[in-house]
Design a protein around this motif. Structure first.
Motif, PDB file in Angstrom:
ATOM      1  N   ALA A 543       0.832  -1.213   0.000  1.00  0.00           N
ATOM      2  CA  ALA A 543       0.000   0.000   0.000  1.00  0.00           C
ATOM      3  C   ALA A 543       0.863   1.257   0.000  1.00  0.00           C
ATOM      4  N   ILE A 544       0.502   2.182  -0.887  1.00  0.00           N
ATOM      5  CA  ILE A 544       1.202   3.464  -1.027  1.00  0.00           C
ATOM      6  C   ILE A 544       0.158   4.553  -1.088  1.00  0.00           C
ATOM      7  N   ASP A 545       0.351   5.646  -0.343  1.00  0.00           N
ATOM      8  CA  ASP A 545      -0.670   6.694  -0.361  1.00  0.00           C
ATOM      9  C   ASP A 545      -0.490   7.610  -1.572  1.00  0.00           C
ATOM     10  N   LYS A 546      -1.358   8.617  -1.673  1.00  0.00           N
ATOM     11  CA  LYS A 546      -1.354   9.485  -2.854  1.00  0.00           C
ATOM     12  C   LYS A 546      -0.102  10.347  -2.961  1.00  0.00           C
ATOM     13  N   HIS A 547       0.649  10.454  -1.844  1.00  0.00           N
ATOM     14  CA  HIS A 547       1.897  11.225  -1.874  1.00  0.00           C
ATOM     15  C   HIS A 547       3.106  10.320  -2.081  1.00  0.00           C
ATOM     16  N   ASN A 548       2.857   9.077  -2.490  1.00  0.00           N
ATOM     17  CA  ASN A 548       3.903   8.078  -2.706  1.00  0.00           C
ATOM     18  C   ASN A 548       4.625   7.672  -1.420  1.00  0.00           C
ATOM     19  N   ASN A 549       3.966   7.846  -0.282  1.00  0.00           N
ATOM     20  CA  ASN A 549       4.518   7.366   0.983  1.00  0.00           C
ATOM     21  C   ASN A 549       4.087   5.924   1.205  1.00  0.00           C
ATOM     22  N   ILE A 550       5.025   5.081   1.587  1.00  0.00           N
ATOM     23  CA  ILE A 550       4.736   3.669   1.814  1.00  0.00           C
ATOM     24  C   ILE A 550       4.168   3.522   3.223  1.00  0.00           C
ATOM     25  N   LYS A 551       3.031   2.874   3.341  1.00  0.00           N
ATOM     26  CA  LYS A 551       2.373   2.724   4.639  1.00  0.00           C
ATOM     27  C   LYS A 551       3.046   1.613   5.444  1.00  0.00           C
ATOM     28  N   VAL A 552       3.574   1.973   6.608  1.00  0.00           N
ATOM     29  CA  VAL A 552       4.255   1.005   7.475  1.00  0.00           C
ATOM     30  C   VAL A 552       3.875   1.268   8.924  1.00  0.00           C
ATOM     31  N   ASN A 553       4.140   0.267   9.789  1.00  0.00           N
ATOM     32  CA  ASN A 553       3.962   0.476  11.220  1.00  0.00           C
ATOM     33  C   ASN A 553       5.292   0.894  11.840  1.00  0.00           C
ATOM     34  N   GLU A 554       5.369   0.905  13.167  1.00  0.00           N
ATOM     35  CA  GLU A 554       6.575   1.405  13.832  1.00  0.00           C
ATOM     36  C   GLU A 554       7.811   0.565  13.547  1.00  0.00           C
ATOM     37  N   PHE A 555       7.597  -0.697  13.101  1.00  0.00           N
ATOM     38  CA  PHE A 555       8.726  -1.584  12.818  1.00  0.00           C
ATOM     39  C   PHE A 555       9.018  -1.700  11.320  1.00  0.00           C
ATOM     40  N   LYS A 556       8.422  -0.833  10.516  1.00  0.00           N
ATOM     41  CA  LYS A 556       8.595  -0.827   9.056  1.00  0.00           C
ATOM     42  C   LYS A 556       7.888  -2.004   8.376  1.00  0.00           C
ATOM     43  N   GLU A 557       6.878  -2.576   9.036  1.00  0.00           N
ATOM     44  CA  GLU A 557       6.085  -3.621   8.396  1.00  0.00           C
ATOM     45  C   GLU A 557       5.063  -2.962   7.479  1.00  0.00           C
ATOM     46  N   THR A 558       4.966  -3.460   6.255  1.00  0.00           N
ATOM     47  CA  THR A 558       4.068  -2.877   5.259  1.00  0.00           C
ATOM     48  C   THR A 558       2.639  -3.385   5.467  1.00  0.00           C
ATOM     49  N   SER A 559       1.766  -3.001   4.531  1.00  0.00           N
ATOM     50  CA  SER A 559       0.365  -3.426   4.597  1.00  0.00           C
ATOM     51  C   SER A 559       0.211  -4.918   4.329  1.00  0.00           C
ATOM     52  N   VAL A 560       1.233  -5.542   3.751  1.00  0.00           N
ATOM     53  CA  VAL A 560       1.209  -6.985   3.518  1.00  0.00           C
ATOM     54  C   VAL A 560       1.804  -7.678   4.735  1.00  0.00           C
ATOM     55  N   ASP A 561       1.068  -8.579   5.331  1.00  0.00           N
ATOM     56  CA  ASP A 561       1.482  -9.233   6.570  1.00  0.00           C
ATOM     57  C   ASP A 561       2.849  -9.897   6.425  1.00  0.00           C
ATOM     58  N   ASN A 562       3.730  -9.615   7.399  1.00  0.00           N
ATOM     59  CA  ASN A 562       5.072 -10.202   7.493  1.00  0.00           C
ATOM     60  C   ASN A 562       6.041  -9.708   6.410  1.00  0.00           C
ATOM     61  N   VAL A 563       5.672  -8.661   5.708  1.00  0.00           N
ATOM     62  CA  VAL A 563       6.562  -8.072   4.698  1.00  0.00           C
ATOM     63  C   VAL A 563       6.988  -6.683   5.184  1.00  0.00           C
ATOM     64  N   PHE A 564       8.286  -6.509   5.298  1.00  0.00           N
ATOM     65  CA  PHE A 564       8.856  -5.262   5.820  1.00  0.00           C
ATOM     66  C   PHE A 564       9.593  -4.530   4.698  1.00  0.00           C
ATOM     67  N   ILE A 565       9.881  -3.258   4.939  1.00  0.00           N
ATOM     68  CA  ILE A 565      10.658  -2.472   3.981  1.00  0.00           C
ATOM     69  C   ILE A 565      11.612  -1.571   4.758  1.00  0.00           C
ATOM     70  N   ALA A 566      12.848  -1.432   4.251  1.00  0.00           N
ATOM     71  CA  ALA A 566      13.862  -0.715   5.032  1.00  0.00           C
ATOM     72  C   ALA A 566      14.847  -0.003   4.130  1.00  0.00           C
ATOM     73  N   GLY A 567      15.554   0.964   4.718  1.00  0.00           N
ATOM     74  CA  GLY A 567      16.616   1.676   4.018  1.00  0.00           C
ATOM     75  C   GLY A 567      16.089   2.646   2.987  1.00  0.00           C
TER      76      GLY A 567
END
Length: 786
Positions: A543-567
């Protein structure tokens, strides 16, 4: 006496363009001609009456309070920025009177110029601003020792004009007094000041991974390189890489900046890495409990390498996939070899391999999260970087316009394969622009490299040292121009000016209508930023918002369960150490989901001799001790470690900078950090100097536990504090804590025997500590009670 135009131009030349002068401060004050006329009357008059006459230079300079820092519209400048003006006025006056006018100096004198001032014949020398900085009055001892030999010589009756001319020239043309010679980064940390136990190392707070800088610095100083290395890699699996190319935010917060220059923290880390690495590998044993969970890390850059290291250390089965033939990401493929050697990168990768991380290189670059999960990978970290260069908006021929990242990748493979022509323009002001410009300068056939930037050098986001390296390499900076078209070897640029600050805090570049310049250019490198591959993310339903920001929680986990993004994939172009922080954050998130507690080396496990450490730290306070540019031998390394003030162990800045001694260090038994800060209400005139230098968001004169001298003062000042009320068989105090009052009594041995209050004690531990402070103050510092 200099005149408005002279001072305005001097500030412009020295880089103090943030200071706004008031022209009326000059026109309403004494001018040069009447001042000389006055001196021509007073000097002979003094001689007739058998007394000496001289001029004191100088007063503070009245400037406009346009930052709203003080209540009025005017404030007064002193210290370092005032020195070039004052010494050049001394020169002007001394030549006017052939060196016979006696001059007293008080305009930015300090350790670095006091001996020269004295030997010129300028005396007495008054020092105020410098002793209102950390180190305080103790700086006088070192300065007195410095002058000891000079003061033993017979004093000259005249000013030495040649020495004065040299010092005045150096003040304007040398690097010492230029604005950019000192970091303009805020020294504050984003934490509130506590009433007790506040000692903190700003360098650690500034580091994205909280490296234990004072501890590993002391370990290096004690030649405990293996332990220093172990401590560093407890939070940082890339010690060699960060030892070369970390952006060292720690050094910008180093308290040594208030003395002279920051400790060479990054270089000391490199020392620990180089001297501790082999011993660590020789003793290293994989002693982890395997948890039986597979993790895929996509991308072998700093974020991927870091998360893999931290996860493998916790027992996970980690595999790194990368589309290139070598691990390291941007560090390996983009950053030029003249900034970091290959062996340093390889050492860190070897460390990660030894931790049990597996590597699959030369993959097809296609990422299918669902497919990876079907292959048994429970967690996935997308550390794919940001490799796509932003398109430079330029009209005309773009065949000779190259992305700086692609150019650097090609240059790293083979510098001879790149053809840029004679004249190269690099558009941008970040570190990638500096790397591209320096690499281009070292490319065969290139004669001139220009960095084209729409703001000024001061607003460039590149690290200061990278700017300096580019300048030393001969790169030419073209400020306040913005490229608009490129045709037939002519780069047309719109001339800009700086307007009001934008959201970033930098002044917004504004076009000057009708003003265009032409540059003869053969090729252009675009270094205006890089972006992540959003198509890849969309394909994997991130999931990416209209400003091209990637939606993550405090640990950089994305909207897809168990998939993280970093750096860089998450942040955009960022630093190595920020990527390491992301790697740790991803690890923490996975550990939290698995219910596993994070294990890491505790810095307190490294034993130091408490009394020796305390004695050595106190001996460093107030001592000016400049660094050197490089650490090439053991003695230089040892000397550099001794410059660290170990602020987390003993701070006391608020004590050192108080001109009235209204803050006192009270040694209290039971506190590992040696003392607590007590504020003395009766000595404070609320000048705010302790607030200026306290690293916290706070004011010691308001926030610290306070001793009051009488009940009336306690009513006026609302600080938490205490008042001695009676001395007989019992020693009685009145204490206020969070607007609640307590009557406290001790016996003659310091035992708490009575406590009267209408309120319950909410924090027993803090209350006991305050009792220790009150009794210790009474027992050992009776002289401060009235």
């Amino acid at each position: 006496l200099h005149g408005y135009e002279y001072v305005k131009n001097a500030f412009a030349e020295l880089g103090y363009d943030h200071i706004t002068l008031k022209e009326e401060s000059f026109t309403h004050d004494m001018q040069w001609e009447p001042a000389i006329n006055m001196l021509n009357v007073l000097i002979p008059f003094a001689k007739e009456h058998g007394v000496e006459f001289g001029a004191k230079l100088s007063n503070t300079l009245a400037v406009l309070n346009d930052k709203g820092m003080l209540p009025t519209n005017e404030m007064y400048m002193s210290g370092r920025a005032l020195f070039p003006l004052t010494i050049n006025l001394a020169k002007k006056l001394s030549h006017q009177f052939n060196g016979e006018l006696k001059i007293s100096f008080a305009g930015g004198a300090n350790f670095f110029n006091v001996k020269e001032l004295y030997e010129i014949g300028i005396r007495p020398i008054t020092i105020a601003t410098d002793v209102l900085k950390p180190g305080g009055y103790t700086k006088f001892t070192q300065m007195a020792n410095l002058l000891d030999e000079s003061m033993a010589k017979p004093a000259s009756s005249k000013i030495d004009l040649s020495k004065l001319d040299a010092l005045a020239k150096e003040s304007m043309e040398g690097p010492t007094f230029r604005m950019e010679s000192k970091s303009q980064e805020s020294m504050y940390i984003d934490k509130k000041l506590e009433m007790m136990k506040c000692f903190v190392a700003p360098c650690v707070e500034a580091c994205p991974i909280d490296q234990d800088v004072p501890e590993y610095t002391r370990l290096i100083g004690e030649k405990r390189y293996l332990e220093a290395f172990e401590l560093i890699i407890s939070k940082n699996p890339l010690p060699h890489i960060t030892g070369y190319i970390c952006d060292h935010k720690c050094m910008l917060k180093c308290v040594r900046n208030d003395y002279e220059e920051p400790v060479l923290i990054r270089e000391l880390k490199r020392v620990a890495a180089e001297k501790g690495y082999k011993d660590y590998l020789n003793k290293m044993k994989l002693d982890v409990t395997l948890v039986g969970i597979k993790i895929a890390v996509i991308g072998a850059g700093p974020a991927g390498l870091s998360s893999a290291y931290f996860l493998a250390r916790q027992g996970f089965d980690v595999t790194i996939f990368d589309k290139t033939n070598k691990a390291g990401g941007t560090v390996t493929h983009t950053i030029p070899g003249f900034r970091i050697p290959d062996w340093a990168i390889e050492n860190d990768i070897e460390l990660i391999k030894r931790m049990g991380v597996k590597f699959e290189l030369n993959t097809d670059g296609k990422i299918d999260v669902a497919d990876l999960k079907t292959k048994g990978f429970k967690y996935i970290n997308l550390a794919i970087g940001a490799w796509k260069s932003r398109t430079l908006p330029l009209e005309g021929d773009t065949s000779k316009v190259y992305g700086a990242i692609k150019f650097l990748q090609d240059w790293n493979k083979d510098p001879k394969s790149v053809d840029l022509g004679k004249n190269v323009a690099v558009v941008g002001g970040g570190n990638s622009a500096m790397d591209g410009a320096r690499a281009a300068k070292k490319t065969s056939g290139v004669e001139n490299v220009y960095i084209v930037y729409r703001r000024t050098i001061k607003e460039m986001p590149a690290d200061r040292e990278e700017l300096d390296h580019a300048i030393k390499d001969g790169v030419i900076f073209k400020e306040l121009i913005n490229p608009v078209s490129f045709n037939n070897g002519i780069l047309k640029c719109q001339v800009m000016k700086l307007g009001e600050p934008d959201a970033s805090g930098r002044k917004r570049p504004v076009p000057i209508e009708g003003k265009i310049i032409d540059m003869q250019i053969d090729s252009i490198l675009s270094a205006i930023g890089e972006v992540v591959d959003y198509e890849l993310l969309n394909a994997n339903k991130i999931a990416i918002d209209k400003h091209n920001n990637i939606k993550v929680n405090e640990f950089k986990e994305t909207s897809v369960d168990n998939v993280f993004i970093a750096g860089d994939a998450y942040r955009g172009p960022s630093t190595v150490v920020e990527s390491i922080a992301d790697g740790q954050s991803v690890t923490n998130g996975i550990l939290a989901k698995e219910g596993i507690n994070l294990e890491r080396v505790n810095p307190k496990d490294y034993k130091f001799d408490y009394e020796t450490r305390k004695r050595e730290i106190r001996a460093k306070k107030g001592i000016i001790n400049p660094t050197i540019e490089t650490l090439t031998n053991d003695q230089q390394i040892a000397d550099e470690t001794k410059r660290c003030l170990e602020c987390n162990f003993i701070c006391n800045k608020c004590v050192e900078v108080c001109p009235n001694r209204a803050n006192l260090a009270i040694p209290v038994s039971g506190f590992a950090d040696d003392n607590q800060i007590l504020h003395l209400d009766g000595l404070c005139n609320e000048c705010g100097n302790c607030e200026t230098f306290c690293p916290y968001d706070g004011a010691p004169y308001k926030d610290k536990f306070t001793l009051f001298w009488n009940d009336e003062d306690m009513k006026i000042n609302k600080n938490n504090g205490f008042l001695l009320t009676e001395e007989s068989e019992k020693i009685q105090f009145k204490m206020r804590l969070e607007d609640k009052f307590y009557n406290i009594s001790f016996d003659s041995s310091g035992n708490l025997i009575d406590l009267e209050s209408e309120h319950e004690i909410e924090c027993k531990q803090s209350f006991d500590a305050l009792m220790d402070v009150i009794w210790t103050t009474y027992k050992n510092h009776r002289y401060i009670f009235v």
